[in-house]
Scaffold this active site. Structure first.
Site, mmCIF file in Angstrom:
data_model
loop_
_atom_site.group_PDB
_atom_site.id
_atom_site.type_symbol
_atom_site.label_atom_id
_atom_site.label_comp_id
_atom_site.label_asym_id
_atom_site.label_seq_id
_atom_site.Cartn_x
_atom_site.Cartn_y
_atom_site.Cartn_z
ATOM 1 N N GLU A 69 0.854 -1.185 0.000
ATOM 2 C CA GLU A 69 0.000 0.000 0.000
ATOM 3 C C GLU A 69 0.888 1.233 0.000
ATOM 4 O O GLU A 69 1.835 1.323 0.783
ATOM 5 C CB GLU A 69 -0.926 0.008 1.221
ATOM 6 N N ASP A 118 -8.417 0.995 -7.400
ATOM 7 C CA ASP A 118 -8.938 2.254 -7.921
ATOM 8 C C ASP A 118 -9.215 2.084 -9.414
ATOM 9 O O ASP A 118 -8.312 1.698 -10.165
ATOM 10 C CB ASP A 118 -7.910 3.364 -7.703
ATOM 11 N N ASP A 154 -16.115 -4.153 -7.805
ATOM 12 C CA ASP A 154 -17.546 -3.914 -8.003
ATOM 13 C C ASP A 154 -17.760 -3.011 -9.224
ATOM 14 O O ASP A 154 -18.899 -2.718 -9.586
ATOM 15 C CB ASP A 154 -18.164 -3.240 -6.773
ATOM 16 N N GLU A 192 -12.967 -4.151 3.080
ATOM 17 C CA GLU A 192 -13.841 -3.103 3.609
ATOM 18 C C GLU A 192 -14.749 -2.545 2.519
ATOM 19 O O GLU A 192 -15.951 -2.349 2.726
ATOM 20 C CB GLU A 192 -12.997 -1.965 4.212
#
Length: 215
Positions: A69, A118, A154, A192
């Site tokens: 990250e 992203d 998604d 999350e």
């Protein structure tokens, strides 16, 4: 979206160097020596706050995990989880995934996870998408010849783009889910974002792909 700085985050990352590797180039080709046990190595690129990788590490103690990250204000949340859990099979890296081959040797990784990356929807940002061809070239290099890429999102646009990108690269799809949460897949661990978006009714897409070896 601009991320809010967390006071003391940089200092905390430096303090817990047993979990956050400050010199990843040093371990290139030797990552299995960094862990207590010599086990298969899986990495998650863009791990966010670390929920997915921590749960994976708890459920699969026979696998070593590295969470990657870039954002300080995000990786420190994953570090907080690791401080609490003290999982021996987890290490964290604050690096840019564009430089993946600087940190891992050819064939050193057994599996790569891309979870809710992203989408970078604007065309001018295509090269930033983690399924852009340059990233795929890097994944192919660091993955073992039997290694897999697990991709979950998604975002329908990103998913369709990624399938085209995989195809153009000559990758083979091993699994494909157009509505993961309404499929018969077992043992799915949510990130999350996955929990947040699925509660809104968003469909979750997933595919498992690999690079075919030359015959």
């Amino acid at each position: 979206m601009r991320l809010r700085n967390k006071p003391g985050a940089e200092e905390k990352l430096q303090k817990y160097s047993q979990y956050v590797v400050a010199d990843p180039e040093k371990w290139k080709g030797k990552w299995r020596e960094k862990f207590e046990k010599n086990q298969p190595l899986h990495i998650e690129i863009g791990m966010g706050k670390g929920r997915f990788i921590m749960e994976m590490a708890k459920q699969h103690p026979d696998i070593n995990y590295i969470g990657i990250e870039l954002q300080t204000s995000v990786i420190v949340s994953a570090l907080d989880k690791q401080i609490e859990e003290e999982l021996p099979n987890v290490q964290l890296l604050q690096v840019n995934a564009q430089n993946l081959q600087s940190f891992f040797e050819k064939g050193e990784i057994d599996r790569i996870y891309l979870t809710f990356s992203d989408p970078w929807p604007k065309n001018r940002h295509e090269k930033r998408r983690l399924t852009y061809r340059d990233f795929l070239n890097s994944y192919e290099t660091v993955l073992d010849e039997d290694g897999e890429l697990h991709f979950k999102t998604d975002n329908q646009g990103l998913f369709e783009y990624s399938l085209i990108s995989f195809s153009q690269k000559g990758m083979v799809l091993k699994e494909l889910y157009l509505d993961l949460h309404n499929s018969d897949v077992e043992g799915n661990i949510m990130t999350e974002y996955e929990e947040k978006f699925s509660k809104k009714g968003n469909r979750i897409y997933k595919t498992v792909a690999y690079f075919p070896t030359e015959q």
